[in-house]
Design a protein around this motif. Structure first.
Motif, PDB file in Angstrom:
ATOM      1  N   LEU A 537      65.029  -4.317  53.893  1.00 55.51           N
ATOM      2  CA  LEU A 537      64.120  -3.989  52.797  1.00 55.51           C
ATOM      3  C   LEU A 537      63.331  -2.732  53.127  1.00 55.51           C
ATOM      4  O   LEU A 537      62.895  -2.545  54.277  1.00 55.51           O
ATOM      5  CB  LEU A 537      63.151  -5.159  52.545  1.00 55.51           C
ATOM      6  N   PRO A 538      63.116  -1.865  52.121  1.00 51.94           N
ATOM      7  CA  PRO A 538      62.367  -0.619  52.389  1.00 51.94           C
ATOM      8  C   PRO A 538      60.855  -0.822  52.427  1.00 51.94           C
ATOM      9  O   PRO A 538      60.104   0.130  52.317  1.00 51.94           O
ATOM     10  CB  PRO A 538      62.787   0.275  51.220  1.00 51.94           C
ATOM     11  N   PHE A 539      60.417  -2.048  52.578  1.00 52.05           N
ATOM     12  CA  PHE A 539      58.982  -2.347  52.654  1.00 52.05           C
ATOM     13  C   PHE A 539      58.803  -3.639  53.428  1.00 52.05           C
ATOM     14  O   PHE A 539      59.747  -4.403  53.621  1.00 52.05           O
ATOM     15  CB  PHE A 539      58.370  -2.471  51.252  1.00 52.05           C
ATOM     16  N   LYS A 561      63.500   4.606  48.249  1.00 53.45           N
ATOM     17  CA  LYS A 561      63.510   4.424  46.795  1.00 53.45           C
ATOM     18  C   LYS A 561      62.297   3.625  46.336  1.00 53.45           C
ATOM     19  O   LYS A 561      61.841   3.790  45.203  1.00 53.45           O
ATOM     20  CB  LYS A 561      64.798   3.723  46.383  1.00 53.45           C
ATOM     21  N   ALA A 562      61.801   2.760  47.210  1.00 49.72           N
ATOM     22  CA  ALA A 562      60.608   1.990  46.854  1.00 49.72           C
ATOM     23  C   ALA A 562      59.413   2.909  46.684  1.00 49.72           C
ATOM     24  O   ALA A 562      58.617   2.749  45.749  1.00 49.72           O
ATOM     25  CB  ALA A 562      60.322   0.935  47.921  1.00 49.72           C
ATOM     26  N   GLU A 563      59.263   3.889  47.570  1.00 48.93           N
ATOM     27  CA  GLU A 563      58.157   4.837  47.445  1.00 48.93           C
ATOM     28  C   GLU A 563      58.336   5.702  46.205  1.00 48.93           C
ATOM     29  O   GLU A 563      57.370   5.988  45.486  1.00 48.93           O
ATOM     30  CB  GLU A 563      58.076   5.705  48.692  1.00 48.93           C
ATOM     31  N   GLU A 564      59.564   6.114  45.925  1.00 48.03           N
ATOM     32  CA  GLU A 564      59.827   6.918  44.734  1.00 48.03           C
ATOM     33  C   GLU A 564      59.523   6.131  43.457  1.00 48.03           C
ATOM     34  O   GLU A 564      59.083   6.707  42.455  1.00 48.03           O
ATOM     35  CB  GLU A 564      61.287   7.371  44.722  1.00 48.03           C
ATOM     36  N   ALA A 565      59.741   4.823  43.482  1.00 47.78           N
ATOM     37  CA  ALA A 565      59.484   3.990  42.307  1.00 47.78           C
ATOM     38  C   ALA A 565      58.000   3.727  42.084  1.00 47.78           C
ATOM     39  O   ALA A 565      57.618   3.212  41.029  1.00 47.78           O
ATOM     40  CB  ALA A 565      60.229   2.662  42.420  1.00 47.78           C
ATOM     41  N   LYS A 568      53.249   0.818  46.480  1.00 45.91           N
ATOM     42  CA  LYS A 568      52.224   1.310  47.392  1.00 45.91           C
ATOM     43  C   LYS A 568      51.728   0.201  48.309  1.00 45.91           C
ATOM     44  O   LYS A 568      51.802  -0.993  47.974  1.00 45.91           O
ATOM     45  CB  LYS A 568      51.034   1.870  46.599  1.00 45.91           C
ATOM     46  N   ARG A 569      51.243   0.621  49.441  1.00 48.71           N
ATOM     47  CA  ARG A 569      50.614  -0.320  50.374  1.00 48.71           C
ATOM     48  C   ARG A 569      49.382  -0.934  49.715  1.00 48.71           C
ATOM     49  O   ARG A 569      48.560  -0.240  49.127  1.00 48.71           O
ATOM     50  CB  ARG A 569      50.207   0.408  51.653  1.00 48.71           C
ATOM     51  N   GLY A 570      49.271  -2.252  49.790  1.00 47.13           N
ATOM     52  CA  GLY A 570      48.157  -2.947  49.163  1.00 47.13           C
ATOM     53  C   GLY A 570      48.483  -3.522  47.797  1.00 47.13           C
ATOM     54  O   GLY A 570      47.646  -4.197  47.197  1.00 47.13           O
ATOM     55  N   VAL A 603      53.881  -5.780  40.047  1.00 45.42           N
ATOM     56  CA  VAL A 603      52.861  -5.670  41.086  1.00 45.42           C
ATOM     57  C   VAL A 603      51.570  -5.142  40.476  1.00 45.42           C
ATOM     58  O   VAL A 603      51.558  -4.617  39.363  1.00 45.42           O
ATOM     59  CB  VAL A 603      53.328  -4.734  42.223  1.00 45.42           C
ATOM     60  N   LYS A 604      50.487  -5.287  41.212  1.00 50.25           N
ATOM     61  CA  LYS A 604      49.208  -4.723  40.809  1.00 50.25           C
ATOM     62  C   LYS A 604      48.381  -4.411  42.065  1.00 50.25           C
ATOM     63  O   LYS A 604      48.537  -5.052  43.102  1.00 50.25           O
ATOM     64  CB  LYS A 604      48.426  -5.669  39.888  1.00 50.25           C
ATOM     65  N   THR A 605      47.500  -3.429  41.924  1.00 49.90           N
ATOM     66  CA  THR A 605      46.624  -3.046  43.024  1.00 49.90           C
ATOM     67  C   THR A 605      45.543  -4.101  43.242  1.00 49.90           C
ATOM     68  O   THR A 605      44.910  -4.542  42.285  1.00 49.90           O
ATOM     69  CB  THR A 605      45.967  -1.692  42.740  1.00 49.90           C
ATOM     70  N   ASN A 606      45.358  -4.501  44.482  1.00 52.46           N
ATOM     71  CA  ASN A 606      44.318  -5.488  44.810  1.00 52.46           C
ATOM     72  C   ASN A 606      43.838  -5.225  46.238  1.00 52.46           C
ATOM     73  O   ASN A 606      44.127  -5.974  47.164  1.00 52.46           O
ATOM     74  CB  ASN A 606      44.854  -6.909  44.664  1.00 52.46           C
ATOM     75  N   LEU A 607      43.120  -4.118  46.403  1.00 50.60           N
ATOM     76  CA  LEU A 607      42.723  -3.684  47.741  1.00 50.60           C
ATOM     77  C   LEU A 607      41.738  -4.634  48.396  1.00 50.60           C
ATOM     78  O   LEU A 607      41.691  -4.740  49.623  1.00 50.60           O
ATOM     79  CB  LEU A 607      42.124  -2.276  47.662  1.00 50.60           C
ATOM     80  N   LEU A 608      40.919  -5.308  47.597  1.00 53.04           N
ATOM     81  CA  LEU A 608      39.891  -6.175  48.181  1.00 53.04           C
ATOM     82  C   LEU A 608      40.506  -7.295  49.000  1.00 53.04           C
ATOM     83  O   LEU A 608      40.193  -7.482  50.178  1.00 53.04           O
ATOM     84  CB  LEU A 608      39.007  -6.745  47.074  1.00 53.04           C
ATOM     85  N   VAL A 609      41.421  -8.054  48.401  1.00 55.01           N
ATOM     86  CA  VAL A 609      42.047  -9.159  49.122  1.00 55.01           C
ATOM     87  C   VAL A 609      42.949  -8.639  50.230  1.00 55.01           C
ATOM     88  O   VAL A 609      43.035  -9.219  51.312  1.00 55.01           O
ATOM     89  CB  VAL A 609      42.840 -10.038  48.135  1.00 55.01           C
ATOM     90  N   PHE A 610      43.600  -7.510  49.965  1.00 51.97           N
ATOM     91  CA  PHE A 610      44.492  -6.946  50.985  1.00 51.97           C
ATOM     92  C   PHE A 610      43.723  -6.601  52.259  1.00 51.97           C
ATOM     93  O   PHE A 610      44.149  -6.912  53.368  1.00 51.97           O
ATOM     94  CB  PHE A 610      45.206  -5.731  50.421  1.00 51.97           C
TER      95      PHE A 610
END
Length: 1140
Positions: A537-539, A561-565, A568-570, A603-610
């Motif tokens: 897996l690319p992640f 390809k995951a980064e191109e799509a 993101k981390r988090g 997916v969705k951004t959720n930096l707090l829990v991450f």
């Protein structure tokens, strides 16, 4: 400060009533509340009475302000601090806690995020004064001018008790074409039409009138009603007489000395629609509204001004039109919204030509000697800020009320750089919305948001500006998170700003910023194609149900390809290929991902829990002690251990003992966790499940929801099991806890012998959980691995398809089609579950004619679909569309919502003209009238207007024989619906209905009117004046957009928001029976009937949903006309001309 000391003084004195306020104290409180947008829809007398009852409260950080199902006795206006409700964080000046969807109970919890101050507004009984409509009695003098046919002028002054209803101007349709171009000495502006019925500048009303309750008795929901029954039924409703009141004229006719602040605000809102006032500043408009005099010219062709007559006033036409005949024979017209008369000069001015009216009942406003003096006075109050000899900002001194307590300089124009700098200056007293207005409209004059971001980073280094900068960024993220998502540069700015907060140890502000980011982040769909399953897996992932949290992307391979799509981390993983990942173990998730070459990930951004998760993992590695979630005792009020937002320690739960619990204590933190879990935000880790032991079952009632009085003992669970979703391979059954996850859907599951059971589930129930529940319903004692949930469907060609559902598949009731059924299948058997007889029955059930559907349910789902698009429109989308900007993502929701009116209009016309049977065609029209009535009950004016527009299309309106068969009762109902959208006086009746004070969200307004108003504000005012940004124009646009966005402020799922009206058809005891099921035979039978009734309601909802998803409409009017001719052939010359 004195305002709140005044409030506290009265609240603290026991034995003193609100009437003991001093007059001066009430005036101070009124002057403060008068400037709040949350109360801008209240009239002056209502607001003054409210000042006697409002309260001031302070709350510490992390308190739970209220809980779900609490009775909503009040609502709040936030003065300082912040609160969190469901998916939104509320900041100062916002209101929250209002009742919605007709319910008196709270829908969700409210958490105090930081120490907050707020105003508490108690709800009052219907007979209380400040929520009552005012009778049509006038308490002040009327003072206006009349000009008769001979040109004689007369000033009318009276003190009548009863307000005479105004004349109806809707019949004025002058046919002459007007070309508005006057000399500078005679006209400031005008418009190109003198029609008195549909001009943009016609009277804009806003009354407190309420529409009466619609009596739909005698309007059956089915298609079997007969004409005889229709003729015997009563309409049961009359038109509200207050709907015909002209509030603007009422204010204009008042003697200027008697006008109140509320009257001036009403007139100020009205003149905003007139082109003659477009070039004037708000302060000038306000002063002119205070002194303008109303004049009426009764007859057409009345001479208003003679050639050579001295000009002593500046006049604006409110209704009708005038023409000027010049001595040389030429002529010119001035229409509604245009102006004529004296120019702002102290020199003597004479009229050139003869001016006379073109229509009867021409209405004007006159401004005599005050006109020039007001312009000069405002000029003197103007403050110009210069830098290096150039004007960079212009301010005006304004008094926003007559008490003089709210006055100061307000920005009207400036350079982009100076407007940015004003963000960190003090302006809250006189211009409290400046920051919000700027953050919404900066994109119209700044080429990139990064310019503003860089300025904020620079100002952050100044310790005296640090708090102000942080507040600006917090508002920016909370109000317009779309500016950051999808923009790598802005994402980098946000990360850098968060690093600065960490460096300065501003942990409280950092926490609020992370919560805002998590709350406002929207799900994104990432598609990744892998060349082979064997490829890595690319992640990488982190988290999982075994840690009591969700799954996150830990790292992304650079250049993959995951980064191109866009991965993101988090990022938190929500779904993969339709399977929910909200409660999946890490090992199971990796297995699913590796076994698929094509990944469609939500997916969705959720930096707090991450960040919390990463810190916890690092702590575990350091101490060598793995974190395992603790299992509670299964009781409703149990508390579970969760990591604290600002701390590292875990504590053991306890029972709720007080309404005002602390969120940093166990009870408060778990309340916050529940809020976020329900909204799927996951700011805190997922709550460990408090279920029954491994393999344990219970003898439920026939719908499987009996609650045992004694809680079964908790059995030990090995550390490698998921606490919220057990490892299915090890045979654990999850018993659904409906006390914390209330059911909102009904499922019907069959067996191979065609027996079926009904039971309730929620949207998050998985296929594995539903199969376990079905096993208990059928009394099967085998292990869970022996059975699975299957879907059997039948195609249009009669082909039977059967498939086993993935264990993690959720939203089961939403996914199934009408031509499909769920079956509980033994994994050891291979025989077909459905015979040809059942397949034919499923095919018949999939056919959905319009007349077989409930008109209420159609209206509910039309409203849900409209509201889903309307609430999804970002405030910035209106700016993007209005100023023709080109962002990276076009405003899709706005475009789709704009197209809905036409789509629904042609849908109505198509359904009518494609029915060749006359009797059925009449029934279809009656059905649509009832749908429109229910749309009005849902406050869905968009669909209501579309249905009426469909009736008015030529292919439908020409069906004379069909309309003649329509019963009189329906004709009256249709006429009443059409009257709401009467185009006269700038759709005043619709605006009255939309702007009345008690029309609370959700409201779905008519989009063409929204666009019309915004377009007028944009095109009627210059974007730049003297090379400076016209911020006054941007402020007016921002205010209008906030008013529109407020209509969609309810964040509940639209499907559930409008579903409550359908569920009201079920007896009130149905749900209570489900909650109190026992082992008794009577209870089991009652529960079965309740679930079956709810299933029938759900089936109607599914039938309507399938109909709306699959119906087609014809948008070509020529083809519609041909279909119309097949219904009723042409029998008139006009129809024959159309055929040719």
């Amino acid at each position: 400060v004195y305002v709140w000391e005044t409030l506290n003084y009265t609240n603290d004195k026991l034995g003193f009533y609100a009437e003991m306020f001093f007059v001066y104290d009430l005036q101070i409180v009124y002057s403060y509340l008068h400037g709040m947008e949350a109360l801008s829809n209240l009239r002056e007398h209502q607001l003054r009475l409210m000042c006697e009852t409002v309260r001031y409260e302070q709350h510490e950080a992390n308190e739970v302000l209220y809980y779900p199902d609490d009775i909503g006795t009040c609502w709040y206006i936030l003065l300082s601090g912040s609160v969190f409700i469901k998916e939104s964080m509320f900041l100062p000046r916002s209101s929250f806690g209002k009742r919605s969807a007709g319910s008196l109970r709270r829908g969700c919890e409210c958490i105090i995020l930081e120490a907050s101050e707020m105003i508490v507004v108690d709800y009052v009984d219907d007979n209380d004064e400040y929520f009552q409509r005012q009778a049509s009695h006038r308490q002040s003098r009327r003072r206006f001018r009349k000009i008769n046919q001979r040109g004689e002028r007369q000033t009318i002054i009276d003190t009548v008790d009863h307000y005479p209803l105004p004349a109806d101007f809707s019949n004025l349709h002058p046919s002459d074409s007007c070309h508005s171009h006057m000399t500078s000495s005679q006209s400031r502006s005008s418009i190109a039409s003198d029609s008195g019925s549909s001009s943009l500048s016609d009277i804009y009303q806003a009354t407190e009138s309420e529409s009466g309750d619609m009596d739909l008795s005698g309007l059956p929901e089915t298609a079997v009603d007969t004409d005889e029954d229709d003729d015997d039924e009563d309409v049961g409703r009359g038109t509200d007489p207050l709907m015909s009141r002209d509030i603007v004229r009422d204010c204009l006719e008042k003697d200027p000395m008697d006008r109140t602040d509320d009257d001036i605000e009403q007139l100020l809102e009205f003149v905003q629609q007139l082109p003659a006032f477009a070039s004037l500043s708000v302060s000038v408009r306000r002063e002119l509204c205070a002194v303008m005099v109303f004049a009426v010219v009764e007859r057409a062709r009345t001479i208003v001004l003679n050639h050579g007559e001295e000009l002593d006033s500046w006049s604006v036409i409110l209704n009708g039109a005038v023409e000027v005949i010049y001595p040389g024979g030429g002529s010119e017209s001035v229409c509604m919204g245009g102006s004529f008369g004296v120019s702002p000069s102290m020199e003597k001015q004479l009229m050139t030509g003869v001016m006379r009216t073109k229509v009867d009942d021409c209405q004007l406003t006159l401004l005599c000697q005050d006109y020039c003096s007001i312009l000069n006075q405002v000029e003197q109050n103007t403050q110009r800020v210069e830098e290096e000899g150039e004007i960079v900002m212009v301010k005006e001194h304004r008094e926003l009320d007559r008490t003089g307590t709210r006055k100061g300089h307000i920005v009207v124009k400036g350079t982009a750089e100076r407007l940015m700098q004003h963000l960190v200056e003090d302006h809250l007293v006189v211009d409290p919305t400046y920051i919000e207005d700027f953050l919404l409209t900066y994109r119209t004059f700044l080429p990139s948001p990064l310019i503003l971001g860089q300025r904020l980073l620079d100002w952050f280094n100044d310790s005296s500006l640090r708090d102000k900068v942080t507040r600006v960024v917090l508002l920016w993220v909370n109000n317009h998170f779309s500016d950051f998502e999808g923009d790598p540069d802005m994402t980098s700015f946000l990360e850098e700003f968060q690093s600065n907060l960490e460096r300065e140890k501003m942990t409280g502000q950092l926490r609020l910023l992370n919560i805002a980011c998590a709350a406002k982040a929207k799900p994104r769909v990432i598609t990744i194609n892998r060349p082979a399953r064997e490829m890595p897996l690319p992640f990488t992932l982190i988290g999982g149900a075994e840690r009591g949290t969700r799954l996150f992307i830990s790292s992304v391979e650079v250049g993959s390809k995951a980064e191109e799509a866009g991965l993101k981390r988090g990022d938190q993983i929500l779904e993969v290929n339709g399977q929910t990942f909200e409660n999946v173990q890490l090992s199971k998730a990796v297995e699913i991902l590796r076994n698929n070459t094509q990944l469609c990930m939500s997916v969705k951004t959720n930096l707090l829990v991450f960040k919390e998760l990463v810190a916890r993992v690092a702590e575990e590695r350091k101490n060598g002690i793995p974190h395992l979630p603790k299992i509670g005792d299964g009781k409703k009020n149990s508390r579970y251990s969760v990591p604290e937002l600002g701390a590292d320690s875990d504590v053991i739960g306890q029972e709720k003992v007080s309404k005002k619990v602390k969120a940093h204590t166990v009870g408060g933190r778990n309340k916050l966790m529940k809020i976020l879990d329900k909204t799927r935000m996951s700011i805190l880790p997922q709550k460990p499940y408090s279920g029954l032991g491994l393999g344990q079952t219970q003898d439920d009632s026939i719908v499987g929801l009996r609650q045992n009085k004694q809680t079964p003992p908790t059995m030990a669970v090995s550390g490698n099991l998921s606490s919220s979703n057990p490892d299915l391979a090890q045979g654990q059954q999850r018993i659904i806890d409906y006390s914390t996850q209330p059911p909102d859907q009904v499922l019907r599951v069959f067996k191979a012998d065609q027996q079926s059971r009904y039971f309730l589930i929620n949207r998050d129930t998985t296929a594995r959980e539903a199969a376990n529940q079905a096993m208990r319903e059928f009394g099967l004692t085998a292990s869970p691995e022996a059975y699975s949930l299957c879907e059997v469907s039948v195609t249009h060609e009669g082909v039977i398809k059967q498939r086993r559902l993935p264990d993690q598949l959720s939203k089961l009731a939403d996914r199934i089609q009408l031509s499909a059924r769920y079956y509980l299948k033994s994994n050891m058997e291979t025989e077909a579950l459905c015979s040809d007889v059942e397949a034919q029955e499923m095919q018949r059930e999939s056919v959905v004619p319009l007349l077989s559907l409930s008109s209420m349910e159609i209206a509910n789902q039309l409203s849900a679909r409209n509201y889903l698009l309307f609430s999804g429109i970002e405030p910035t989308d209106y700016i993007t569309d209005l100023f023709k900007l080109h962002p990276q993502e076009p405003p899709t929701n706005l475009r789709n919502f704009e197209d809905l009116v036409n789509q629904e209009t042609f849908w109505v016309a198509t359904e009518i003209v494609q029915e060749t049977n006359l009797a059925k065609r009449v029934k279809i029209i009656k059905h649509f009238i009832k749908i429109a009535l229910h749309c009005r009950d849902c406050k869905n004016f968009n669909s209501m207007f579309a249905i009426i527009s469909g009736f008015n299309l030529a292919p439908v309106s020409r069906l004379r024989s069909t309309w003649e068969r329509l019963p009189g009762k329906y004709e009256k109902l249709l006429a009443e619906l059409q009257d709401v959208f009467d185009p006269s006086r700038n759709m005043a009746k619709y605006r009255n209905l939309l702007n009345k004070h008690n029309l609370q969200p959700p409201v779905i307004p008519l989009f063409p009117v929204i666009k019309k108003d915004l377009t007028f504000l944009h095109e009627g005012n210059k974007s730049k004046v003297d090379g400076l940004v016209n911020f006054e124009k941007l402020r007016m646009i921002a205010r209008e957009i906030r008013h529109v966005v407020r209509m969609a402020s309810i964040t509940m799922d639209p499907a559930l928001l409008f579903k409550t009206r359908s569920l009201s058809q079920v007896s009130s005891s149905s749900l209570s029976d489900i909650g109190t099921m026992g082992g008794k035979r009577k209870g089991r039978r009652s529960s079965f009937l309740s679930a079956k009734k709810l299933y029938e309601v759900e089936m109607m909802s599914r039938r309507v949903r399938q109909y709306l998803d699959t119906h087609t409409h014809e948008s070509d009017e020529d083809k519609l006309h041909k279909l119309s001719l097949q219904c009723e052939p042409a029998n008139s010359s006009s129809d024959k001309k159309k055929i040719k």
